[in-house]
Motif scaffolding. Structure first.
Motif, mmCIF file in Angstrom:
data_model
loop_
_atom_site.group_PDB
_atom_site.id
_atom_site.type_symbol
_atom_site.label_atom_id
_atom_site.label_comp_id
_atom_site.label_asym_id
_atom_site.label_seq_id
_atom_site.Cartn_x
_atom_site.Cartn_y
_atom_site.Cartn_z
ATOM 1 N N ILE A 1 0.859 -1.176 0.000
ATOM 2 C CA ILE A 1 0.000 0.000 0.000
ATOM 3 C C ILE A 1 0.899 1.232 0.000
ATOM 4 O O ILE A 1 1.939 1.243 0.664
ATOM 5 C CB ILE A 1 -0.961 -0.006 1.216
ATOM 6 C CG1 ILE A 1 -1.941 1.164 1.154
ATOM 7 C CG2 ILE A 1 -0.196 -0.024 2.517
ATOM 8 C CD1 ILE A 1 -3.054 1.080 2.172
ATOM 9 N N SER A 2 0.513 2.233 -0.741
ATOM 10 C CA SER A 2 1.329 3.443 -0.805
ATOM 11 C C SER A 2 1.182 4.249 0.480
ATOM 12 O O SER A 2 0.178 4.148 1.195
ATOM 13 C CB SER A 2 0.913 4.302 -1.999
ATOM 14 O OG SER A 2 -0.341 4.925 -1.755
ATOM 15 N N TYR B 1 0.744 7.376 0.582
ATOM 16 C CA TYR B 1 -0.388 8.286 0.351
ATOM 17 C C TYR B 1 -1.691 7.595 0.740
ATOM 18 O O TYR B 1 -2.493 8.143 1.496
ATOM 19 C CB TYR B 1 -0.412 8.725 -1.112
ATOM 20 C CG TYR B 1 -1.573 9.637 -1.448
ATOM 21 C CD1 TYR B 1 -1.455 11.014 -1.306
ATOM 22 C CD2 TYR B 1 -2.779 9.127 -1.895
ATOM 23 C CE1 TYR B 1 -2.517 11.865 -1.599
ATOM 24 C CE2 TYR B 1 -3.846 9.964 -2.199
ATOM 25 C CZ TYR B 1 -3.708 11.327 -2.043
ATOM 26 O OH TYR B 1 -4.758 12.159 -2.326
ATOM 27 N N ALA B 2 -1.894 6.372 0.221
ATOM 28 C CA ALA B 2 -3.136 5.648 0.484
ATOM 29 C C ALA B 2 -3.296 5.295 1.959
ATOM 30 O O ALA B 2 -4.419 5.203 2.459
ATOM 31 C CB ALA B 2 -3.199 4.386 -0.369
ATOM 32 N N PRO C 1 -6.397 9.294 2.705
ATOM 33 C CA PRO C 1 -7.813 8.936 2.799
ATOM 34 C C PRO C 1 -8.276 8.670 4.232
ATOM 35 O O PRO C 1 -9.389 9.055 4.614
ATOM 36 C CB PRO C 1 -7.939 7.671 1.942
ATOM 37 C CG PRO C 1 -6.758 7.699 1.037
ATOM 38 C CD PRO C 1 -5.666 8.379 1.814
ATOM 39 N N ALA D 1 -0.234 12.900 -4.687
ATOM 40 C CA ALA D 1 0.189 11.546 -4.320
ATOM 41 C C ALA D 1 1.654 11.292 -4.678
ATOM 42 O O ALA D 1 2.364 10.575 -3.954
ATOM 43 C CB ALA D 1 -0.714 10.512 -4.978
#
Length: 169
Positions: free
Chosen positions: A3-4, A6-7, A11, A105
């Motif tokens: 998973i990044s 950013y992610a 979120p 991102a």
């Protein structure tokens, strides 16, 4: 599959800022409907040695912008801690969300291995890898203050539940 960064951050933080905004709105509506001074909620604490609701929201917003901004290598905006009303707190959440929305991102790429230095040059200086900063420091701090704000309001009679905390619509 990984998973990044950013992610794993943006979120989640946005969801919780939205839920924080929603529970603050419910508290304001409750205060108005019951003719209770807003100050009773804004200065409420779970225990005398804990920070009041206003400060919990300020710190949650600070961690939201700090975590995302540091990972994205963006200059962090400075916020004055002058909020004294529900409207002020909503404005702080809104400007925090606007700052986060300004981050791309791509700025988070490679941040898991970047060094994040907190309080540089002080006796409290700490250095983390980006991943450790996010997972072991930033998100737990952010969630602590969002959770405490929720708990203060729930403890003071605001009719909110887990769906409100989670921001489920």
């Amino acid at each position: 599959m990984s998973i990044s960064m950013y992610a794993a951050s943006v979120p989640v933080i946005n969801q919780m800022l939205d839920s924080l905004s929603d529970v603050l709105k419910k508290a304001e509506d409750h205060a108005t409907a019951k003719n209770i001074p807003a100050e009773n909620y804004l200065q409420a604490r779970l225990f005398p040695d804990m920070l009041a609701l206003v400060r919990q929201v300020q710190i949650a917003a600070d961690f939201a912008k700090g975590v995302t901004g540091r990972l994205a290598q963006a200059e962090l905006p400075a916020y004055e801690d002058t909020e004294t009303s529900f409207a002020d707190l909503q404005a702080r959440i809104a400007k925090t969300k606007a700052f986060i929305a300004s981050l791309d991102a791509a700025q988070f790429e490679g941040s898991e291995g970047r060094n994040i230095v907190l309080r540089p040059g002080t006796p409290k200086e700490q250095t983390f890898s980006g991943q450790a900063y996010l997972i072991n420091y930033g998100l737990p701090q952010f969630f602590f203050h969002v959770t405490t704000a929720y708990a203060i309001l729930r403890h003071n009679g605001i009719e909110i539940g887990k769906k409100d905390f989670m921001g489920l619509r």
